[in-house]
Design a protein around this motif. Structure first.
Motif, PDB file in Angstrom:
ATOM      1  N   TYR A  40      44.976  38.157  -9.041  1.00 38.52           N
ATOM      2  CA  TYR A  40      43.761  38.994  -9.298  1.00 38.52           C
ATOM      3  C   TYR A  40      43.853  40.623  -8.849  1.00 38.52           C
ATOM      4  O   TYR A  40      43.011  40.978  -7.952  1.00 38.52           O
ATOM      5  N   PHE A  48      41.706  37.262 -16.350  1.00 39.07           N
ATOM      6  CA  PHE A  48      40.612  36.144 -16.413  1.00 39.07           C
ATOM      7  C   PHE A  48      39.423  36.308 -17.115  1.00 39.07           C
ATOM      8  O   PHE A  48      39.016  35.110 -17.443  1.00 39.07           O
ATOM      9  N   ILE A  51      39.924  35.165 -20.368  1.00 38.56           N
ATOM     10  CA  ILE A  51      40.166  33.439 -20.388  1.00 38.56           C
ATOM     11  C   ILE A  51      38.879  32.858 -20.452  1.00 38.56           C
ATOM     12  O   ILE A  51      38.424  31.967 -21.091  1.00 38.56           O
ATOM     13  N   TYR A  57      38.635  27.360 -22.994  1.00 41.05           N
ATOM     14  CA  TYR A  57      38.489  27.240 -21.511  1.00 41.05           C
ATOM     15  C   TYR A  57      37.110  27.030 -21.382  1.00 41.05           C
ATOM     16  O   TYR A  57      36.049  27.719 -21.158  1.00 41.05           O
ATOM     17  N   GLY A 164      32.345  28.498 -10.601  1.00 43.30           N
ATOM     18  CA  GLY A 164      33.611  28.624 -11.297  1.00 43.30           C
ATOM     19  C   GLY A 164      34.625  27.653 -10.794  1.00 43.30           C
ATOM     20  O   GLY A 164      35.824  27.878 -11.391  1.00 43.30           O
ATOM     21  N   SER A 165      34.272  26.685  -9.890  1.00 40.37           N
ATOM     22  CA  SER A 165      35.337  25.636  -9.515  1.00 40.37           C
ATOM     23  C   SER A 165      36.562  26.492  -8.933  1.00 40.37           C
ATOM     24  O   SER A 165      37.690  25.974  -8.894  1.00 40.37           O
ATOM     25  N   THR A 166      36.332  27.533  -8.301  1.00 41.54           N
ATOM     26  CA  THR A 166      37.423  28.329  -7.331  1.00 41.54           C
ATOM     27  C   THR A 166      37.754  27.259  -6.483  1.00 41.54           C
ATOM     28  O   THR A 166      38.956  27.521  -6.018  1.00 41.54           O
ATOM     29  N   ASN A 169      40.994  25.738  -6.684  1.00 45.13           N
ATOM     30  CA  ASN A 169      42.604  26.286  -6.546  1.00 45.13           C
ATOM     31  C   ASN A 169      42.973  26.039  -5.072  1.00 45.13           C
ATOM     32  O   ASN A 169      44.028  26.608  -4.910  1.00 45.13           O
ATOM     33  N   TYR A 209      44.174  25.115 -20.353  1.00 47.30           N
ATOM     34  CA  TYR A 209      45.228  26.009 -19.569  1.00 47.30           C
ATOM     35  C   TYR A 209      46.477  26.263 -20.587  1.00 47.30           C
ATOM     36  O   TYR A 209      47.468  26.626 -19.973  1.00 47.30           O
ATOM     37  N   THR A 216      46.206  32.852 -20.945  1.00 46.12           N
ATOM     38  CA  THR A 216      46.567  32.389 -19.699  1.00 46.12           C
ATOM     39  C   THR A 216      48.009  32.415 -19.468  1.00 46.12           C
ATOM     40  O   THR A 216      48.419  32.747 -18.322  1.00 46.12           O
ATOM     41  N   PHE A 219      47.993  36.074 -18.221  1.00 46.56           N
ATOM     42  CA  PHE A 219      47.539  35.983 -16.692  1.00 46.56           C
ATOM     43  C   PHE A 219      48.408  35.190 -15.687  1.00 46.56           C
ATOM     44  O   PHE A 219      48.624  36.063 -14.491  1.00 46.56           O
ATOM     45  N   MET A 255      50.022  25.140 -12.641  1.00 47.78           N
ATOM     46  CA  MET A 255      50.429  25.891 -13.344  1.00 47.78           C
ATOM     47  C   MET A 255      51.730  26.509 -12.636  1.00 47.78           C
ATOM     48  O   MET A 255      52.180  26.544 -11.569  1.00 47.78           O
ATOM     49  N   GLU A 283      49.859  28.000  -9.401  1.00 50.37           N
ATOM     50  CA  GLU A 283      48.542  27.436  -9.265  1.00 50.37           C
ATOM     51  C   GLU A 283      48.298  26.006  -9.389  1.00 50.37           C
ATOM     52  O   GLU A 283      49.045  25.453 -10.103  1.00 50.37           O
ATOM     53  N   SER A 285      44.759  23.808  -9.857  1.00 47.72           N
ATOM     54  CA  SER A 285      43.356  23.488 -10.196  1.00 47.72           C
ATOM     55  C   SER A 285      42.958  22.011 -10.035  1.00 47.72           C
ATOM     56  O   SER A 285      42.826  21.590 -11.033  1.00 47.72           O
TER      57      SER A 285
HETATM   58  C1  AVI Z   1      39.475  30.584 -11.021  1.00 49.29           C
HETATM   59  N1  AVI Z   1      39.874  29.408 -11.470  1.00 49.29           N
HETATM   60  C2  AVI Z   1      38.836  28.482 -11.209  1.00 49.29           C
HETATM   61  C3  AVI Z   1      40.693  28.995 -12.626  1.00 49.29           C
HETATM   62  C4  AVI Z   1      40.916  27.809 -12.996  1.00 49.29           C
HETATM   63  O1  AVI Z   1      40.465  26.966 -13.901  1.00 49.29           O
HETATM   64  O2  AVI Z   1      41.691  26.943 -12.083  1.00 49.29           O
HETATM   65  C5  AVI Z   1      41.859  29.930 -12.603  1.00 49.29           C
HETATM   66  C6  AVI Z   1      42.581  29.615 -14.040  1.00 49.29           C
HETATM   67  N2  AVI Z   1      43.765  29.707 -14.284  1.00 49.29           N
HETATM   68  C7  AVI Z   1      44.183  29.533 -15.455  1.00 49.29           C
HETATM   69  N3  AVI Z   1      42.938  29.539 -16.285  1.00 49.29           N
HETATM   70  C8  AVI Z   1      41.878  29.679 -15.338  1.00 49.29           C
END
Ligand code: AVI
Length: 322
Positions: A40, A48, A51, A57, A164-166, A169, A209, A216, A219, A255, A283, A285
């Motif tokens: 970020y 983002f 996305i 998404y 946002g379901s952060t 992560n 994704y 994505t 990103f 990811m 990442e 999720s």
């Molecule tokens: C911020 N977060 C919740 C997103 C997710 O879906 O985990 C980040 C993301 N990674 C890929 N697309 C979006």
């Protein structure tokens, strides 16, 4: 008149050093990994936002559709609980789109603090929010929201907001630590409202994704662009490919950036060798059933007071009480 938008100066040098140390440590690990918070920078935050506009998404728009219903019920709920003003503290605030339904419907909210790691993005978002809600006191704070954070103000209801379901992560143990820190930050008698992505059909997760426009992928790769620019590494951007898949056993989308050939990357005096097909894990999720999330929050001392599920079951919002 309410206060103007206030800001806290970034501790830039310390953040740069931490970024460098984390990248070096992560690329020396086996398997190699980078923390998702480094996606970020300004460009990454823009990707983002793009996305979130994609048809594939679903989390962003599903949560945004659910939030007005949540906010109306919360308004009734808080009127029954207290006559005090409510101070909302949003963790990892980004573009501040999700707070609007709460500000529109929960009448007791009179103060808002947005904490985000990307300072430039946050300041413009705070200024824009002030145009919509001129009476609201707004604070924008550039900080790593996973750490404890001093909050002044007694005699007020603190409502943490983490949409946002952060939370997905973070690894489950990190999520418990974050929730325990947030509980400490928000204090006795506080609440926390979280958006949590649910477990669902693997194909839908895969599409979300691996979008067809390749946003994505950009990103994901942007973290390498950032490491090249800010830390002087020499990643060949064509040497890595975006990949994402659902890991059913772990209940998470992963990811990765996969090296398309054997290659060497240098960063100052550091050298990192990549085998063909080796990946950097960028990442996770995590996806939770509402009851799984309730159990996770309980480990951090929170009680799940209420939860809401989107009509299509694709996303949930949970209200925790300390
Ligand atoms: C911020 N977060 C919740 C997103 C997710 O879906 O985990 C980040 C993301 N990674 C890929 N697309 C979006």
């Amino acid at each position: 008149m309410s206060d103007p938008v206030s800001t806290t100066l970034p501790e830039t040098e310390q953040a740069d050093k931490e970024f460098l140390d984390d990248v070096i440590a992560g690329l020396h690990r086996q398997p190699k990994q980078l923390a998702p918070k480094y996606f970020y920078d300004e460009q990454g935050s823009r990707y983002f936002d793009q996305i979130c506009q994609l048809e594939e998404y679903y989390p962003y728009r599903t949560e945004l559709e659910l939030l007005p219903r949540v906010a109306k019920e919360l308004n009734d709920y808080f009127h029954q609980q207290t006559s005090d003003g409510i101070h909302v503290i949003e963790f990892g605030a980004g573009s501040l789109h999700k707070i609007k339904p709460l500000l529109e419907h929960v009448e007791q909210i009179d103060e808002f603090t947005a904490i985000d790691i990307s300072g430039a993005h946050l300041q413009s978002a705070c200024a824009e929010l002030k145009n919509y809600f001129p009476e609201l006191t707004i604070h924008g704070v550039e900080a790593d929201f996973t750490r404890p954070f001093p909050l002044k103000a007694e005699g007020r209801v603190h409502l943490g907001f983490f949409p946002g379901s952060t939370i997905g992560n973070l690894a489950p143990a990190e999520a418990v630590e974050f929730l325990a820190n947030a509980r400490q930050t928000l204090g006795e008698g506080s609440y926390m409202l979280l958006g949590v992505d649910t477990k669902k059909d693997e194909q839908l997760l895969h599409q979300a994704y691996n979008d067809s426009a390749g946003v994505t992928a950009k990103f994901n790769k942007n973290v390498l662009v950032r490491i090249n620019r800010e830390l002087g590494a020499d990643f060949d951007l064509d040497g890595f490919r975006h990949e994402a898949w659902y890991n059913d056993a772990k209940g998470r989308v992963e990811m990765h950036l996969r090296s398309v050939r054997e290659q060497r990357v240098t960063l100052g005096t550091q050298v990192f060798d990549f085998a063909k097909d080796e990946t950097i894990h960028t990442e996770n999720s995590y996806k939770y059933h509402p009851h799984e999330f309730e159990d996770l929050a309980a480990k951090a001392g929170w009680h799940a007071e209420k939860w809401w599920l989107a009509d299509n079951q694709m996303f949930s919002v949970t209200l925790l009480r300390s």
